[in-house]
Scaffold this active site. Structure first.
Site, short mmCIF file in Angstrom:
data_model
loop_
_atom_site.label_atom_id
_atom_site.label_comp_id
_atom_site.label_asym_id
_atom_site.label_seq_id
_atom_site.Cartn_x
_atom_site.Cartn_y
_atom_site.Cartn_z
N ARG A 80 35.82 49.18 47.29
CA ARG A 80 36.69 49.85 46.30
C ARG A 80 35.77 50.12 45.23
NH1 ARG A 80 39.94 47.84 41.50
NH2 ARG A 80 40.81 49.59 40.70
N HIS A 126 38.92 54.88 36.43
CA HIS A 126 38.78 53.68 35.90
C HIS A 126 38.31 53.76 34.31
CE1 HIS A 126 38.05 49.18 37.35
NE2 HIS A 126 37.71 49.06 36.25
N GLU A 173 44.51 49.65 36.10
CA GLU A 173 44.94 49.10 34.98
C GLU A 173 45.46 49.85 33.71
OE1 GLU A 173 42.16 45.95 34.15
OE2 GLU A 173 42.39 45.04 35.92
N ASN A 313 45.66 43.74 40.58
CA ASN A 313 44.53 43.06 39.95
C ASN A 313 44.93 41.91 39.24
OD1 ASN A 313 42.76 45.42 40.63
ND2 ASN A 313 42.31 45.83 38.68
N TYR A 315 43.56 37.91 37.86
CA TYR A 315 42.55 36.82 37.56
C TYR A 315 42.88 35.48 36.88
CZ TYR A 315 39.29 41.00 37.54
OH TYR A 315 38.60 41.83 38.12
N GLU A 384 41.39 43.61 42.81
CA GLU A 384 40.30 42.99 42.20
C GLU A 384 40.88 41.41 41.93
OE1 GLU A 384 39.42 44.34 38.18
OE2 GLU A 384 39.18 46.38 38.94
C1 PNW Z 1 39.22 44.34 34.81
N1 PNW Z 1 41.88 41.08 29.66
O1 PNW Z 1 39.45 44.57 33.46
C2 PNW Z 1 38.89 45.56 35.31
O2 PNW Z 1 39.47 46.47 36.20
C3 PNW Z 1 37.25 45.63 35.58
O3 PNW Z 1 36.75 46.75 35.20
C4 PNW Z 1 36.68 44.28 34.81
O4 PNW Z 1 35.42 44.21 34.98
C5 PNW Z 1 37.31 43.17 35.26
O5 PNW Z 1 38.76 43.11 35.33
C6 PNW Z 1 36.78 41.79 34.66
O6 PNW Z 1 37.16 41.87 33.36
C7 PNW Z 1 39.95 43.79 32.59
O7 PNW Z 1 41.30 41.37 28.43
C8 PNW Z 1 39.63 43.41 31.31
O8 PNW Z 1 43.09 40.75 29.93
C9 PNW Z 1 40.22 42.66 30.47
C10 PNW Z 1 41.30 42.05 30.46
C11 PNW Z 1 41.90 42.24 31.68
C12 PNW Z 1 41.44 43.02 32.75
#
Ligand code: PNW
Length: 483
Positions: A80, A126, A173, A313, A315, A384
């Protein structure tokens, strides 16, 4: 509760890695590319840790063969990546010239991916809006102009690449573009009500307008794809939403328990409810009133039902504590606090290099289930998932490459996803790890690394796979059912 041992993933499950144009390409002034809002934002002192920018980044514009070799070495089935709009139309607008060299670059890259047996999944946007559109008419704030320009760009892209690309993500996002770009101001274009940070912006209204406009632009691009391309090209299209899991700070307090759903609604359902249910969440309408734009029927018709798949996405997780009293005008979260520790001081997960990211894999399974129940078990593509590692940038190389923390993260998260598939009936069909390589981590610059490949920014952007690069294939090898 299930476990990684008994859970599996379907035989046709697709996995690979993700990146984004501005984070890896570099070559910002080459072959007719125009600046994006990130080029401009990075020039403002103090906005990026270490003062960096995407000017060179991983130099992927000149190293597509190295990137494809990395993907092959990892055994990836898919990749991707995103297109730089201002590489394709330097000024961005529907009456601006098309940059053939930009189109040729991506055409060659897509052909090379296919030749290597890797399926492309392409993101149209993006975050790197052509800077000119921001200057010309206020960019994402201007619905009429932005939607028309995005639709024109999308049509050009579908026309050029549609025979070779079967998986499209319209926006990555939109929460980040809206909230970080127009409320906190930590992302381009840096609008905020905080006058110590920016002279422009109203964080109480602009994020909601921007989010709305992105939804309409997404819907317009999907309609174009379905009406003009889908029949002959046979592909699919959706939007990618970010959102983390929420646990109550005090599980005994009903207000905290209730606030968890509200947190996810403000992060995810803001976009997913209009797409799947044709309306904004009740909790947002209640708090925001007429600051949340009203749907006109033509726009809603574009948005409602506009996902062929749900791009996810994900995390980490947070503890959620309800606030008491009236929400602040600039509140974007749903009148609650996001915390890393619960009432008893227990951390939600281990500390990483990213202040917002503490892994909690079971939250992934829970959110997959939450989304599936709310949206009718849609096909989900995880677009992601990944982690930074505390202090990684300062480690000696040998230690950095031995990224056992990241290996464990992927084992836990991919295992949790298999549990969701096997035990909860979640229809998850693809997974892209973030990221193929260390890259420009937006406001966190180059100090935070997310790659399964180390990039040596001081030595010609040399790429060296970390331990985790190989581990993902092994994890999927164990989990994917054999036919
Ligand atoms: C995502 N937060 O971003 C993005 O899609 C990517 O480009 C990025 O590199 C990756 O996650 C890692 O950070 C985020 O502050 C950035 O909650 C910040 C946040 C969440 C997602």
């Amino acid at each position: 509760m299930g476990s990684i041992e008994q859970s599996t993933l379907p035989a046709d499950f697709v996995w690979g890695f993700a990146t984004a144009a501005y984070q890896i390409e570099g070559a910002v002034n080459e072959d007719g590319r125009g600046p994006s809002i990130w080029d401009t934002f990075c020039k403002i002192p103090g906005k990026i840790a270490g003062g960096g920018s995407g000017e060179i980044a991983c130099d992927s514009y000149h190293r597509t063969h190295e990137d494809i070799a990395l993907l092959k070495a990892c055994g990836a089935k898919a990749y991707r990546f995103s297109l730089s709009w201002s590489r394709i139309i330097a000024l961005g607008g529907r009456n601006d010239p098309v940059n053939e060299k930009g189109l040729q670059f991506y055409l060659r890259f897509i052909d090379d991916l296919h030749a290597a047996g890797i399926t492309p999944m392409v993101t149209l946007f993006h975050w790197d809006l052509p800077d000119e559109l921001n200057k010309r008419y206020g960019g994402l704030l201007n619905k009429e102009e932005f939607v028309a320009d995005f639709a024109n760009y999308a049509r050009l892209v579908f026309k050029t690449f549609g025979s070779k690309v079967k998986h499209w993500v319209t926006f990555n996002e939109p929460w980040c573009s809206s909230v970080l770009g127009y409320n906190t101001g930590s992302f381009a274009p840096g609008h905020t009500s905080d006058r110590t940070k920016s002279s422009v912006g109203d964080g109480s209204t602009e994020p909601w307008i921007v989010g709305h406009n992105i939804l309409v632009a997404h819907g317009a691009a999907v309609k174009i794809y379905r009406d003009e391309f889908k029949t002959q090209d046979g592909g699919e299209i959706g939007i990618t939403l970010n959102g983390d899991w929420a646990e109550p700070w005090d599980p005994e307090n009903p207000a905290d328990v209730e606030a968890c759903d509200r947190k996810i609604e403000f992060a995810i359902s803001w976009f997913a409810d209009p797409i799947y249910h044709g309306r904004y969440p009740e909790s947002m309408i209640k708090q925001l009133g007429d600051r949340l734009p009203a749907w006109i029927p033509e726009d809603l018709a574009l948005v409602h039902g506009s996902n062929d798949f749900y791009g996810m996405n994900h995390y980490c997780a947070n503890y959620i504590r309800a606030k008491t009293g009236q929400p602040e005008l600039n509140d974007i979260a749903g009148n609650l606090e996001l915390l890393l520790e619960d009432k008893n001081g227990v951390s939600i997960g281990p500390i990483t290099q990213s202040p917002w990211l503490r892994p909690c894999a079971v939250g992934f399974r829970k959110l997959l289930k939450w989304l599936s129940e709310r949206y009718g078990y849609p096909k989900i593509y995880v677009t992601e998932n990944g982690t930074s590692v505390l202090g990684e940038n300062d480690m000696p190389l040998e230690q950095l490459l031995d990224d056992e923390f990241r290996v464990q993260y992927f084992k836990d998260y991919i295992g949790a996803m298999a549990d969701a598939f096997t035990l909860d009936g979640v229809n998850v069909r693809a997974y892209m790890a973030w990221s193929l390589m260390d890259n420009f981590e937006w406001a966190e610059g180059y100090e935070t690394r997310f790659g399964v490949t180390y990039v040596d920014y001081d030595h010609d952007q040399k790429r060296i796979p970390k331990k985790s690069a190989k581990s993902i294939g092994q994890i999927f090898e164990r989990l994917i059912q054999k036919v």
